[in-house]
Design a protein around this motif. Structure first.
Motif, short mmCIF file in Angstrom:
data_model
loop_
_atom_site.label_atom_id
_atom_site.label_comp_id
_atom_site.label_asym_id
_atom_site.label_seq_id
_atom_site.Cartn_x
_atom_site.Cartn_y
_atom_site.Cartn_z
N LEU A 1 -6.19 8.86 -0.48
CA LEU A 1 -6.31 7.72 0.49
C LEU A 1 -7.53 7.24 0.79
N PHE A 2 -8.42 8.38 1.39
CA PHE A 2 -9.88 7.86 1.78
C PHE A 2 -10.64 7.64 0.82
N SER A 3 -10.66 7.97 -0.33
CA SER A 3 -11.31 7.30 -1.58
C SER A 3 -10.95 5.88 -1.74
N ALA A 4 -9.69 5.48 -1.87
CA ALA A 4 -9.28 4.36 -1.95
C ALA A 4 -9.73 3.50 -0.79
N ALA A 5 -9.64 3.68 0.50
CA ALA A 5 -9.98 2.99 1.67
C ALA A 5 -11.56 2.89 1.72
N GLY B 1 -18.57 3.42 12.94
CA GLY B 1 -18.75 3.27 14.61
C GLY B 1 -18.32 4.80 15.07
N GLU B 2 -18.50 4.91 16.23
CA GLU B 2 -17.93 6.16 16.96
C GLU B 2 -16.72 5.87 17.55
N ALA B 3 -15.84 4.80 17.77
CA ALA B 3 -14.80 4.84 18.46
C ALA B 3 -13.69 4.90 17.29
N LEU B 4 -12.54 5.43 17.54
CA LEU B 4 -11.42 5.52 16.64
C LEU B 4 -11.08 3.92 16.09
N VAL B 5 -11.13 3.55 14.85
CA VAL B 5 -10.62 2.21 14.39
C VAL B 5 -8.87 2.36 14.10
N ALA C 1 -10.02 7.12 10.15
CA ALA C 1 -11.23 7.62 9.41
C ALA C 1 -12.43 7.10 9.83
N GLY C 2 -13.41 7.80 9.78
CA GLY C 2 -14.78 7.26 9.75
C GLY C 2 -15.42 7.71 8.45
N PRO C 3 -16.90 7.35 8.38
CA PRO C 3 -17.42 7.29 7.03
C PRO C 3 -17.22 8.97 6.47
N GLN C 4 -17.21 9.89 7.51
CA GLN C 4 -17.25 11.39 7.00
C GLN C 4 -15.98 11.89 6.87
N GLY C 5 -14.89 11.06 7.13
CA GLY C 5 -13.29 11.73 6.86
C GLY C 5 -12.48 11.37 8.05
N VAL C 6 -11.34 12.04 7.81
CA VAL C 6 -10.37 11.84 8.91
C VAL C 6 -10.78 12.11 10.31
N ARG C 7 -10.33 11.44 11.27
CA ARG C 7 -11.05 11.77 12.50
C ARG C 7 -9.98 12.24 13.42
#
Length: 137
Positions: A12-16, A85-89, A112-118
């Motif tokens: 999911l992360f890769s596809a997103a 960004g820093e905030a949860l999206v 998630a952010g650029p580094q993975g699931v937050r």
């Protein structure tokens, strides 16, 4: 999280992430990607698509849901939303309701952010006491 859950979360992360890179966000410059897994295990992705007439834009989650439905999927098993960004999206209110149309209260929504699931929420945490298809049964 089991190894199967991690594998699905990675997919999911890769596809997103790939969808986010294709977002059309010339006005806000805030690109969002989303990917979901349907009841058969297939992954469907979407990105935000802005429009000069602001209310006409489409959220990434809506794009992923439309891709799922077009491919024949009918249930969301899990969804991941990716933004910078820093905030949860987290999904907007309208997208929470869109997700509700195809998901159960316990469905995981990964943010998630650029580094993975937050963080991971359930749909019920993000949209408690919601109105859905069963209200119309």
């Amino acid at each position: 999280m089991s190894s199967t859950d991690t594998l699905f979360s990675d997919a999911l992360f890769s596809a997103a992430l790939a969808a986010q890179a294709r977002a059309h966000a010339p006005y806000s410059r805030f690109r969002v990607g989303a990917a979901l897994r349907d009841e058969a295990g297939a992954v469907h992705a979407g990105c935000n698509v802005e429009n000069a007439a602001y209310p006409v834009g489409t959220c990434a989650e809506a794009g992923a849901i439309a891709a799922m439905v077009a491919a024949g999927g009918r249930r969301i098993a899990a969804i991941l939303v990716l933004g910078d960004g820093e905030a949860l999206v987290t999904p907007c209110g309208a997208c929470r309701q869109r997700i509700r149309e195809f998901a159960a209260p316990h469905t995981p929504i990964h943010v998630a952010g650029p580094q993975g699931v937050r963080r991971t929420f359930t749909l019920d945490e993000l949209l408690p006491a919601s109105f859905g298809p069963d209200n119309l049964a």
